[in-house]
Design a protein around this motif. Structure first.
Motif, mmCIF file in Angstrom:
data_model
loop_
_atom_site.group_PDB
_atom_site.id
_atom_site.type_symbol
_atom_site.label_atom_id
_atom_site.label_comp_id
_atom_site.label_asym_id
_atom_site.label_seq_id
_atom_site.Cartn_x
_atom_site.Cartn_y
_atom_site.Cartn_z
ATOM 1 N N GLN A 52 59.855 -9.084 -3.720
ATOM 2 C CA GLN A 52 58.551 -8.440 -3.438
ATOM 3 C C GLN A 52 58.750 -7.330 -2.518
ATOM 4 N N SER A 53 58.646 -6.142 -3.505
ATOM 5 C CA SER A 53 58.946 -4.915 -2.907
ATOM 6 C C SER A 53 57.594 -4.238 -2.186
ATOM 7 N N HIS A 54 56.426 -4.999 -2.535
ATOM 8 C CA HIS A 54 55.356 -4.594 -1.571
ATOM 9 C C HIS A 54 55.440 -5.197 -0.230
ATOM 10 N N HIS A 55 56.313 -5.975 -0.029
ATOM 11 C CA HIS A 55 56.431 -6.263 1.576
ATOM 12 C C HIS A 55 57.650 -5.399 2.222
ATOM 13 N N HIS A 56 58.245 -4.742 1.525
ATOM 14 C CA HIS A 56 59.494 -4.157 2.184
ATOM 15 C C HIS A 56 58.943 -3.050 3.023
ATOM 16 N N GLY A 57 59.872 -2.865 3.938
ATOM 17 C CA GLY A 57 59.763 -1.573 4.991
ATOM 18 C C GLY A 57 58.805 -2.373 6.123
ATOM 19 N N LEU A 58 58.829 -1.529 7.343
ATOM 20 C CA LEU A 58 57.956 -1.795 8.498
ATOM 21 C C LEU A 58 56.364 -1.771 7.770
ATOM 22 N N ARG A 59 55.482 -2.417 8.417
ATOM 23 C CA ARG A 59 54.132 -2.496 8.032
ATOM 24 C C ARG A 59 53.432 -1.212 8.466
ATOM 25 N N THR A 60 52.588 -0.884 7.652
ATOM 26 C CA THR A 60 51.715 0.131 7.578
ATOM 27 C C THR A 60 50.101 -0.126 7.922
ATOM 28 N N VAL A 61 50.006 -1.562 7.991
ATOM 29 C CA VAL A 61 48.642 -2.218 8.119
ATOM 30 C C VAL A 61 48.596 -3.162 9.380
ATOM 31 N N GLN A 62 47.476 -3.590 9.527
ATOM 32 C CA GLN A 62 47.476 -4.472 10.690
ATOM 33 C C GLN A 62 47.537 -5.845 10.100
ATOM 34 N N ASN A 63 48.395 -6.751 10.783
ATOM 35 C CA ASN A 63 48.455 -7.949 10.182
ATOM 36 C C ASN A 63 48.062 -9.140 11.641
ATOM 37 N N TRP A 64 48.013 -10.301 11.224
ATOM 38 C CA TRP A 64 47.604 -11.500 12.249
ATOM 39 C C TRP A 64 48.173 -12.781 12.030
ATOM 40 N N ILE A 65 48.062 -13.584 12.842
ATOM 41 C CA ILE A 65 48.465 -14.942 12.620
ATOM 42 C C ILE A 65 47.322 -16.034 12.902
ATOM 43 N N GLY A 66 47.166 -16.734 11.748
ATOM 44 C CA GLY A 66 46.214 -17.822 11.931
ATOM 45 C C GLY A 66 44.720 -17.230 11.769
ATOM 46 N N GLY A 67 43.552 -17.868 11.661
ATOM 47 C CA GLY A 67 42.238 -17.481 11.459
ATOM 48 C C GLY A 67 41.856 -17.177 9.748
ATOM 49 N N SER A 68 41.214 -16.253 9.726
ATOM 50 C CA SER A 68 40.764 -16.028 8.201
ATOM 51 C C SER A 68 41.932 -15.231 7.467
ATOM 52 N N SER A 69 41.905 -15.031 6.104
ATOM 53 C CA SER A 69 42.880 -14.457 5.407
ATOM 54 C C SER A 69 42.361 -12.882 5.154
ATOM 55 N N TRP A 70 41.008 -12.752 5.456
ATOM 56 C CA TRP A 70 40.548 -11.424 5.268
ATOM 57 C C TRP A 70 40.326 -10.604 6.502
ATOM 58 N N ASN A 71 40.449 -11.094 7.679
ATOM 59 C CA ASN A 71 40.095 -10.351 9.003
ATOM 60 C C ASN A 71 40.641 -11.012 10.050
ATOM 61 N N PRO A 72 41.114 -10.261 11.132
ATOM 62 C CA PRO A 72 41.929 -10.792 12.228
ATOM 63 C C PRO A 72 40.556 -11.388 13.534
ATOM 64 N N ILE A 73 39.539 -11.392 13.085
ATOM 65 C CA ILE A 73 38.612 -11.557 14.012
ATOM 66 C C ILE A 73 38.745 -13.279 14.064
ATOM 67 N N ALA A 129 41.443 -14.500 15.113
ATOM 68 C CA ALA A 129 42.782 -15.254 14.909
ATOM 69 C C ALA A 129 43.622 -15.565 15.967
ATOM 70 N N ASP A 130 44.734 -16.691 15.718
ATOM 71 C CA ASP A 130 45.442 -16.980 16.908
ATOM 72 C C ASP A 130 46.180 -15.820 17.624
ATOM 73 N N PHE A 131 46.574 -15.025 17.090
ATOM 74 C CA PHE A 131 47.386 -13.869 17.440
ATOM 75 C C PHE A 131 47.368 -12.488 16.469
ATOM 76 N N VAL A 132 47.057 -11.448 17.201
ATOM 77 C CA VAL A 132 47.068 -10.235 16.529
ATOM 78 C C VAL A 132 48.001 -9.279 17.027
#
Length: 430
Positions: A153-174, A176-179
């Motif tokens: 899964q090369s698209h996941h390799h390396g330190l992230r360059t996007v915002q991620n989050w845990i819980g909530g929606s798959s489409w936005n961090p609003i 979310a359980d933790f950002v």
């Protein structure tokens, strides 16, 4: 100072998902304190408890645990399975062992889930071998550890360059359980983390606890953070000399105590000024959860050592009975392939003559003869893995793993006292 930063999410999705998932709006993301040079105010009782648990971990490597090198492989497999179970991957122990064999030989019928767990085993193994031997850990070492987990899964390799989050929606961090921190903060935070891991400002257990919580808080990858974060616990404990032979089944315990684990991480993510009583109380809440989880892992490791020793003794009795019934000496020579195989079965409960030949550094005929003898004694069973290819399985090892997983899924660590609190494999048939 650690705290929550307000940010604004602008949705780039205008169709294809429900309107509620296309929301734009404010959200909060967390920025942790740096950990290198961090002064911790650890409660006296907690400090004494951590020291006692560290002593008990060191005892696992002592003379009374002479078979622990073999048990470590067993614990590694259980740890990898449990670590993946936390993230919803739950193949059987036998499937995982077949998938591991499939890394070297052709094995049909192995599930994708089992292959993922086998990959996870590679990550845990690297975390306790390769990363222990390097003089100085680097961010690149952790990135390579992550790459080994998600090889395809090369698209996941390396330190992230996007915002991620845990819980909530798959489409936005609003909502979310933790950002975690924004991607622009990740490189510096990871550099700070490895600086901390290369030092010894705190005791081994405290260092492992802080490193794990900080890594999960940074959440530096777009996937696989949980598994890499748990592997780093083993890295710290091994580099500090606590687990030379053992691999503590920490993920088995953390999976069982999931609510306390999450609450502990939430407490760690405080917004109080460093050095204040509030900051100390928050950090101590997490440290207590981690130290007690390690204490429980030690207790379960001791029980597993005993059970595996009992299993090995029953194998010796079976082999003795088989050989004497055929007029041979009760046990083979200690340096024979059969005797050495008997000692390695808990490490490698699925074998072919080819793999055993490589493990023991013996000829193919000698390896094949050893497997056949243990099969005739009823210790090993056969399974066709490809046309014309047969593997030998020590199914009692898988039964032992299954029973251990079921017990470790109980908050009492005994299914007779309390039922498992998560999905577990079915009991093996008697």
């Amino acid at each position: 100072m650690a705290g929550w930063e307000e940010a604004h999410w602008t949705s780039a999705v205008d169709s294809g998902v429900p309107r509620s998932q296309r929301r734009s709006g404010p959200y909060l993301k967390y920025m942790p304190d740096r950990v290198e040079g961090l002064g911790l105010s650890i409660d006296g009782g907690l400090a004494r408890r951590a020291a006692a648990v560290e002593r008990s971990i060191r005892e696992l490597n002592g003379p009374r645990a002479e078979n622990l090198a073999g048990v470590a492989r067993f614990l590694l497999r259980s740890e990898a399975i449990a670590s993946s179970r936390i993230e919803g991957i739950a193949p059987s122990a036998q499937q995982v062992a077949l998938a591991e064999l499939g890394q070297f030989e052709s094995v049909r019928g192995v599930s994708e889930q089992a292959r993922l767990v086998a990959d996870n085993m590679t990550v845990v193994r690297r975390s306790t071998t390769e990363l222990v031997d390097v003089e100085t850990l680097s961010v690149d070492h952790i990135v390579e550890l992550h790459r080994a987990l998600l090889t395809d899964q090369s698209h996941h390799h390396g330190l992230r360059t996007v915002q991620n989050w845990i819980g909530g929606s798959s489409w936005n961090p609003i909502g979310a359980d933790f950002v975690p921190p924004g991607p622009d903060r990740v490189p510096a935070l990871m550099a700070d983390l490895v600086d901390y891991m290369n030092g010894a400002a705190h005791g081994p257990l405290i260092q492992a606890a802080v490193a794990h919580a900080q890594f999960e808080t940074i959440h530096p990858f777009t996937d696989g953070n949980g598994r890499v974060g748990r592997a780093l616990v083993h890295t710290v404990l091994a580099r500090r000399g606590l687990t030379r032979d053992a691999v503590l089944p920490v993920s088995l315990v953390l999976a069982t105590l999931r609510d306390r684990y999450v609450a502990g991480l939430d407490a760690y993510r405080h917004d109080s000024a460093p050095g204040t009583p509030a900051a100390g109380a928050a950090t101590n809440t997490w440290l207590e959860v981690f130290v007690e989880s390690c204490a429980m892992a030690v207790e379960q490791s001791v029980r597993l050592v005993t059970r595996i020793d009992e299993l090995r003794e029953s194998w010796r009795e079976q082999l003795t009975s088989h050989r004497t019934s055929r007029g041979r000496r009760p046990l083979p020579r200690a340096d024979s392939a059969a005797a050495r195989l008997l000692d390695r079965l808990t490490e490698a409960p699925v074998l072919t003559a080819t793999t055993l030949s490589a493990i023991l550094d013996v000829s193919y005929p000698a390896a094949n003869a050893a497997l056949d003898e243990l099969h005739r004694a009823g210790i090993l069973q056969t399974k066709v893995i490809e046309r014309g290819a047969t593997a030998y399985l020590a199914r009692e090892v898988f039964e032992l793993i299954t029973r251990a997983e079921r017990a470790l899924a109980s908050t009492s660590f005994d299914t007779r006292a309390s039922a498992p609190n998560r999905s577990v494999p079915a009991l093996p048939r008697e």
